[in-house]
Scaffold this motif. Structure first.
Motif, mmCIF file in Angstrom:
data_model
loop_
_atom_site.group_PDB
_atom_site.id
_atom_site.type_symbol
_atom_site.label_atom_id
_atom_site.label_comp_id
_atom_site.label_asym_id
_atom_site.label_seq_id
_atom_site.Cartn_x
_atom_site.Cartn_y
_atom_site.Cartn_z
ATOM 1 N N SER A 86 -20.800 -15.005 -29.376
ATOM 2 C CA SER A 86 -19.991 -16.222 -29.332
ATOM 3 C C SER A 86 -18.965 -16.250 -30.465
ATOM 4 O O SER A 86 -17.851 -16.739 -30.290
ATOM 5 N N PRO A 113 -5.766 -20.592 -24.381
ATOM 6 C CA PRO A 113 -7.029 -21.212 -24.764
ATOM 7 C C PRO A 113 -8.113 -20.965 -23.720
ATOM 8 O O PRO A 113 -7.839 -20.829 -22.539
ATOM 9 N N SER A 151 -1.989 -17.241 -31.173
ATOM 10 C CA SER A 151 -2.891 -16.239 -30.632
ATOM 11 C C SER A 151 -2.221 -15.509 -29.481
ATOM 12 O O SER A 151 -1.235 -15.959 -28.923
ATOM 13 N N GLY A 164 -10.118 -20.275 -36.222
ATOM 14 C CA GLY A 164 -9.263 -21.242 -35.547
ATOM 15 C C GLY A 164 -8.789 -22.397 -36.394
ATOM 16 O O GLY A 164 -7.734 -22.966 -36.143
ATOM 17 N N SER A 165 -9.554 -22.762 -37.400
ATOM 18 C CA SER A 165 -9.159 -23.908 -38.211
ATOM 19 C C SER A 165 -8.228 -23.453 -39.325
ATOM 20 O O SER A 165 -7.986 -22.271 -39.524
ATOM 21 N N PHE A 171 -14.830 -20.792 -34.777
ATOM 22 C CA PHE A 171 -13.674 -21.676 -34.859
ATOM 23 C C PHE A 171 -13.343 -22.012 -36.310
ATOM 24 O O PHE A 171 -12.176 -22.057 -36.686
ATOM 25 N N SER A 182 -10.183 -15.327 -29.140
ATOM 26 C CA SER A 182 -9.369 -16.481 -28.736
ATOM 27 C C SER A 182 -8.259 -16.779 -29.726
ATOM 28 O O SER A 182 -7.246 -17.367 -29.366
ATOM 29 N N HIS A 183 -8.435 -16.390 -30.981
ATOM 30 C CA HIS A 183 -7.455 -16.727 -32.011
ATOM 31 C C HIS A 183 -6.810 -15.508 -32.662
ATOM 32 O O HIS A 183 -6.097 -15.650 -33.654
ATOM 33 N N GLU A 237 -14.664 -16.391 -30.066
ATOM 34 C CA GLU A 237 -13.720 -17.200 -30.836
ATOM 35 C C GLU A 237 -12.703 -16.339 -31.565
ATOM 36 O O GLU A 237 -11.537 -16.701 -31.662
ATOM 37 N N TRP A 238 -13.129 -15.185 -32.071
ATOM 38 C CA TRP A 238 -12.184 -14.288 -32.733
ATOM 39 C C TRP A 238 -11.125 -13.809 -31.748
ATOM 40 O O TRP A 238 -9.939 -13.824 -32.060
ATOM 41 N N TYR A 282 -20.015 -20.294 -31.836
ATOM 42 C CA TYR A 282 -18.698 -20.813 -31.477
ATOM 43 C C TYR A 282 -18.126 -21.667 -32.612
ATOM 44 O O TYR A 282 -16.935 -21.588 -32.925
ATOM 45 N N SER A 283 -18.966 -22.476 -33.229
ATOM 46 C CA SER A 283 -18.497 -23.344 -34.316
ATOM 47 C C SER A 283 -18.086 -22.538 -35.539
ATOM 48 O O SER A 283 -17.034 -22.797 -36.138
#
Length: 128
Positions: free
Chosen positions: A38, A125, A121, A105-106, A101, A45-46, A42-43, A97-98
């Motif tokens: 997970s 999304p 990215s 992502g943040s 992100f 995704s961004h 996220e990696w 996932y958190s």
């Protein structure tokens, strides 16, 4: 026995029949694997992996498509793991996932400041 409600315990099957076995160490390994997968979703995704200045449009398009396919395959793998209805697997997926992100992502670890909705990215999304 296959559960259809959330349960807590180390006796579960995740993705493959018989895995993890009845041991606590295999269960913890499975939780770490779900967390890492997970996090990788996220990696991806961004990530900014495609260098558009040196690649042709066709090469960049194929690379984006490959990244998208890998991201979707990993996301569906996490979804199948969560469908085991094991609370530990669910928490490992949400934590992965958190954490992904938070790191990717943040704006906490980002060096440059960007507008809140500026796309940085290669991939669109993830919509599940």
């Amino acid at each position: 026995m296959q559960h259809i409600t959330f349960f807590w315990g180390t006796s579960t099957e995740i993705i493959f029949p018989g895995w993890p076995r009845q041991s606590l160490s295999c269960y913890i390994l499975a939780l770490v694997l779900v967390f890492v997968i997970s996090l990788l979703v996220e990696w991806l995704s961004h990530a900014r992996l495609v260098n558009y200045s040196t690649k042709t449009d066709i090469a960049a398009g194929f690379l984006q498509t490959l990244m998208y396919a890998i991201r979707m395959a990993l996301a569906y793998l996490v979804m199948l793991a969560v469908m085991s209805f094991n609370v530990g697997v669910f928490l490992a997926a949400v934590a992965g996932y958190s954490a992904g992100f938070l790191v990717f992502g943040s704006h906490v670890f980002r060096k440059m400041r960007v507008e809140p909705y500026q796309d940085l990215s290669d991939l669109p999304p993830l919509n599940c």
